[in-house]
Design a protein around this motif. Structure first.
Motif, PDB file in Angstrom:
ATOM      1  N   THR A 229       0.805  -1.223   0.000  1.00 24.99           N
ATOM      2  CA  THR A 229       0.000   0.000   0.000  1.00 24.99           C
ATOM      3  C   THR A 229       0.835   1.268   0.000  1.00 24.99           C
ATOM      4  O   THR A 229       0.558   2.184  -0.785  1.00 24.99           O
ATOM      5  N   PRO A 230       1.875   1.384   0.837  1.00 25.77           N
ATOM      6  CA  PRO A 230       2.668   2.620   0.794  1.00 25.77           C
ATOM      7  C   PRO A 230       3.330   2.862  -0.562  1.00 25.77           C
ATOM      8  O   PRO A 230       3.461   4.013  -0.991  1.00 25.77           O
TER       9      PRO A 230
ATOM     10  N   GLN B 158       1.253   7.074  -6.674  1.00 25.71           N
ATOM     11  CA  GLN B 158       0.130   7.974  -6.970  1.00 25.71           C
ATOM     12  C   GLN B 158       0.515   9.427  -6.704  1.00 25.71           C
ATOM     13  O   GLN B 158       0.208  10.321  -7.489  1.00 25.71           O
ATOM     14  N   GLN B 159       1.219   9.640  -5.592  1.00 26.12           N
ATOM     15  CA  GLN B 159       1.661  10.983  -5.221  1.00 26.12           C
ATOM     16  C   GLN B 159       2.678  11.507  -6.240  1.00 26.12           C
ATOM     17  O   GLN B 159       2.651  12.685  -6.602  1.00 26.12           O
ATOM     18  N   MET B 160       3.555  10.644  -6.706  1.00 32.92           N
ATOM     19  CA  MET B 160       4.551  11.038  -7.692  1.00 32.92           C
ATOM     20  C   MET B 160       3.872  11.526  -8.980  1.00 32.92           C
ATOM     21  O   MET B 160       4.244  12.564  -9.534  1.00 32.92           O
TER      22      MET B 160
ATOM     23  N   ILE C  69       3.928  -6.343  -7.576  1.00 35.43           N
ATOM     24  CA  ILE C  69       3.859  -6.524  -6.121  1.00 35.43           C
ATOM     25  C   ILE C  69       2.458  -6.759  -5.600  1.00 35.43           C
ATOM     26  O   ILE C  69       2.207  -6.631  -4.404  1.00 35.43           O
ATOM     27  N   GLY C  70       1.527  -7.106  -6.478  1.00 39.03           N
ATOM     28  CA  GLY C  70       0.178  -7.429  -6.023  1.00 39.03           C
ATOM     29  C   GLY C  70       0.218  -8.626  -5.081  1.00 39.03           C
ATOM     30  O   GLY C  70       1.098  -9.488  -5.190  1.00 39.03           O
ATOM     31  N   TRP C  71      -0.732  -8.701  -4.167  1.00 34.54           N
ATOM     32  CA  TRP C  71      -0.718  -9.767  -3.161  1.00 34.54           C
ATOM     33  C   TRP C  71      -0.744 -11.144  -3.794  1.00 34.54           C
ATOM     34  O   TRP C  71      -0.061 -12.059  -3.345  1.00 34.54           O
ATOM     35  N   ASP C  72      -1.517 -11.298  -4.874  1.00 37.67           N
ATOM     36  CA  ASP C  72      -1.575 -12.618  -5.521  1.00 37.67           C
ATOM     37  C   ASP C  72      -0.209 -13.005  -6.091  1.00 37.67           C
ATOM     38  O   ASP C  72       0.114 -14.182  -6.195  1.00 37.67           O
TER      39      ASP C  72
ATOM     40  N   MET D 274       2.488  -0.774  14.464  1.00 35.33           N
ATOM     41  CA  MET D 274       3.821  -1.032  13.919  1.00 35.33           C
ATOM     42  C   MET D 274       4.147  -0.221  12.666  1.00 35.33           C
ATOM     43  O   MET D 274       5.269   0.285  12.558  1.00 35.33           O
ATOM     44  N   PRO D 275       3.235  -0.035  11.725  1.00 32.27           N
ATOM     45  CA  PRO D 275       3.605   0.789  10.560  1.00 32.27           C
ATOM     46  C   PRO D 275       4.003   2.211  10.966  1.00 32.27           C
ATOM     47  O   PRO D 275       4.992   2.749  10.477  1.00 32.27           O
ATOM     48  N   GLN D 276       3.262   2.790  11.890  1.00 39.93           N
ATOM     49  CA  GLN D 276       3.558   4.141  12.373  1.00 39.93           C
ATOM     50  C   GLN D 276       4.885   4.157  13.136  1.00 39.93           C
ATOM     51  O   GLN D 276       5.716   5.042  12.936  1.00 39.93           O
ATOM     52  N   VAL D 277       5.103   3.178  13.981  1.00 39.98           N
ATOM     53  CA  VAL D 277       6.352   3.105  14.755  1.00 39.98           C
ATOM     54  C   VAL D 277       7.542   2.898  13.816  1.00 39.98           C
ATOM     55  O   VAL D 277       8.594   3.531  13.984  1.00 39.98           O
TER      56      VAL D 277
END
Length: 172
Positions: free
Chosen positions: A44-45, A51-53, A86-89, A127-130
């Motif tokens: 996701t990140p 998308q931001q780029m 990098i899709g989950w599948d 954990m993602p935030q940390v």
């Protein structure tokens, strides 16, 4: 001779059955853990960053609002390319193997049990935030060392690079 071969084949198959069952169970435990840990969201990140780029490039180009659909089209194409990579599948089979190679089935079951606990759920949530804050802390401290490291690099380069002859010496 054929009877011996048949008996050997039957023996191998009889032994392989429990191993295949153990592998399937081990894989299932790894999958359960990966779902509890939200591993399917690891990309996701990256998607957000891409998308931001595209949005930044769109803004830098001073594109008119009438071209917003074009931005969205390219963002969708970028998402499709990311899905392929990098899709989950795409990642799941490799992630399952990674975890089954590094954890026993019982360890994976214990991890699932832990992640189902209130503390485990808090870890999943925080954990993602940390991790992001840890990276920011490290980067801030690296900024302090960067000038020193760059100076050391320049000093080393000066020591290993032979001195240049003066321009007047080159013309002779």
């Amino acid at each position: 001779m054929n009877r011996v071969r048949a008996l050997c084949t039957a023996a191998v198959l009889a032994c392989a059955g429990p191993v295949m069952a153990d592998t399937a169970s081990h894989n299932a435990s790894a999958e359960a853990f990966l779902m509890m840990a939200h591993a399917d969201k690891l990309g996701t990140p990256v998607y957000m960053q891409v998308q931001q780029m595209f949005a930044q490039r769109f803004a830098q180009a001073n594109a008119p609002d009438s071209k917003q659909a074009l931005l969205e089209t390219y963002q969708a194409k970028a998402n499709a390319a990311l899905d392929q990579a990098i899709g989950w599948d795409k990642l799941k089979p490799e992630m399952v193997k990674l975890y089954t190679d590094n954890f026993t089935e019982q360890e994976l079951k214990d991890l699932v049990k832990f992640y189902q606990s209130p503390l485990g759920q808090k870890i999943v949530q925080k954990m993602p935030q940390v991790t992001e804050q840890s990276a920011e802390l490290t980067q801030a401290h690296l900024k302090e060392a960067a000038p020193v490291v760059n100076k050391l690099l320049a000093d080393m380069t000066a020591e290993i690079t032979p001195p240049k002859a003066p321009e007047s010496a080159k013309k002779k």
